[in-house]
Design an enzyme around this catalytic site. Structure first.
Site, short mmCIF file in Angstrom:
data_model
loop_
_atom_site.label_atom_id
_atom_site.label_comp_id
_atom_site.label_asym_id
_atom_site.label_seq_id
_atom_site.Cartn_x
_atom_site.Cartn_y
_atom_site.Cartn_z
N ASP A 59 27.42 18.28 -87.12
CA ASP A 59 28.50 19.21 -87.50
C ASP A 59 29.40 18.66 -88.61
OD1 ASP A 59 28.04 21.50 -86.02
OD2 ASP A 59 29.21 20.83 -84.28
N ASN A 65 36.89 20.40 -90.93
CA ASN A 65 37.37 19.64 -89.77
C ASN A 65 37.50 18.14 -90.04
OD1 ASN A 65 35.26 21.91 -88.23
ND2 ASN A 65 37.45 21.98 -87.91
N ARG A 84 31.68 15.57 -81.33
CA ARG A 84 32.07 15.47 -82.75
C ARG A 84 32.93 14.24 -83.05
NH1 ARG A 84 33.48 20.77 -86.09
NH2 ARG A 84 33.00 19.22 -87.70
N HIS A 168 38.68 28.47 -84.01
CA HIS A 168 39.45 27.73 -85.01
C HIS A 168 40.27 28.76 -85.79
CE1 HIS A 168 36.57 24.02 -85.35
NE2 HIS A 168 37.72 23.61 -84.82
N ASP A 170 40.69 29.06 -88.89
CA ASP A 170 40.03 29.56 -90.10
C ASP A 170 38.89 30.53 -89.82
OD1 ASP A 170 37.95 27.91 -89.30
OD2 ASP A 170 38.03 26.57 -91.03
N CYS A 263 34.45 26.91 -93.50
CA CYS A 263 34.23 25.70 -92.68
C CYS A 263 33.50 24.61 -93.47
CB CYS A 263 33.38 26.02 -91.46
SG CYS A 263 34.02 27.29 -90.39
N1 ARG Z 1 29.75 23.75 -84.63
C1 ARG Z 1 31.04 23.44 -85.16
C2 ARG Z 1 32.04 23.27 -84.03
O1 ARG Z 1 31.96 24.01 -83.08
C3 ARG Z 1 31.49 24.48 -86.12
C4 ARG Z 1 32.77 24.13 -86.81
C5 ARG Z 1 33.28 25.20 -87.72
N2 ARG Z 1 34.41 24.74 -88.43
C6 ARG Z 1 35.52 25.45 -88.69
N3 ARG Z 1 36.41 24.95 -89.46
N4 ARG Z 1 35.72 26.62 -88.13
O2 ARG Z 1 32.89 22.44 -84.03
#
Ligand code: ARG
Length: 270
Positions: A59, A65, A84, A168, A170, A263
């Site tokens: 990721d 992130n 993560r 999130h 965003d 993202c």
């Molecule tokens: N698979 C990632 C997670 O769940 C996707 C992250 C998407 N990032 C974002 N800024 N919305 O953490």
């Protein structure tokens, strides 16, 4: 941006990932990442690409992130999910080596989480930092951000996210460089909706559920251009009427992981 070479769906930490383990077409993902980079450049952005992330960080491609940048400050992310947390050193090393002031507060027991620019977005005038909490970032991290922005004229404004599909900030909220806002109200609690409505009075563009489910709010604003993963005809003509250039990029592979154009980027906010 972070190269997509390690990208895959290897675990499930948001509803979009469910049922998608090992289903990413790597060639398509690489093409979509390149198309995003090219669209950003065409829109007028300068793009910096980081070195490849370590193995075991599928990721990390979601650069939003990586942390939060404001002028010389870099605020590192503290990921909620263990899956993560391995990305943290990779991102910190990069920003440390590039002479950012590393802002951090000691929290050895990881009582609070913060997922960077995925949950923290500046208003166009850089006076407000909208902070989304409820799924990934802890609500109490607002007080840490208050401390970090103490000597600036930035005010931190918390917004509570209430639907796990928009986990999130965003994914449901996109301040545009023009001062307008693209957003999906049902992703927020009633109080946050009121705050947003009154702040962006007359300057907000509400997207439909259909657009929101295809991550239309996960767009990148570059001046009068918008790089967007999906746009219904209604939204497209609305944006055109307002004078925006709309560049649509197919994000099918990244959507399997719950991410799209925005993202994949971390904005260097100056
Ligand atoms: N698979 C990632 C997670 O769940 C996707 C992250 C998407 N990032 C974002 N800024 N919305 O953490």
């Amino acid at each position: 941006m972070v190269p997509p070479d390690k990208f895959a769906v290897e675990y499930q930490i948001n509803p979009w990932m469910n049922g998608n383990i090992d289903t990413v077409d790597k060639v398509k993902a690489a093409q979509q990442w390149l198309a995003t980079r090219d669209a950003l450049i065409q829109a007028g952005a300068d793009v910096i690409v980081l070195p490849s992330p370590p193995v075991g960080c599928p990721d990390a491609v979601f650069a939003a992130n990586a942390g939060l940048i404001f002028k010389d400050m870099y605020i590192n992310s503290k990921f909620k999910h263990e899956e993560r947390q391995g990305e943290e050193d990779y991102f910190e090393e990069y920003f440390d080596a590039h002479d950012y002031d590393m802002l951090e507060f000691p929290d050895p027991n990881r009582t609070l989480s913060f997922e960077g620019a995925g949950d923290a977005l500046f208003s166009a005038d850089r006076k407000h930092l909208w902070f989304g909490y409820g799924w990934r970032s802890s609500g109490d991290y607002k007080f840490k951000l208050d401390e970090m922005f103490e000597n600036t004229d930035v005010i931190v404004r918390p917004l509570k996210l209430v639907d796990p599909r928009w986990y999130h900030l965003d994914t449901a909220f996109c301040p545009l460089d023009t001062g307008e806002l693209l957003w999906y109200p049902p992703a927020f609690d009633a109080h946050s909706q009121m705050v947003i409505e009154s702040w962006y009075e007359g300057k907000d563009i509400k997207v439909s559920e259909e657009d929101a489910l295809r991550f239309a709010c996960n767009a990148v604003s570059v001046g009068k251009n918008i790089v967007i993963p999906h746009c219904s005809d209604d939204l497209f003509f609305n944006l055109m009427d307002r004078g925006y250039g709309v560049l649509t990029v197919d994000m099918s592979q990244f959507l399997r992981s719950g991410g799209a154009c925005k993202c994949l980027t971390l904005e260097v906010v100056e």
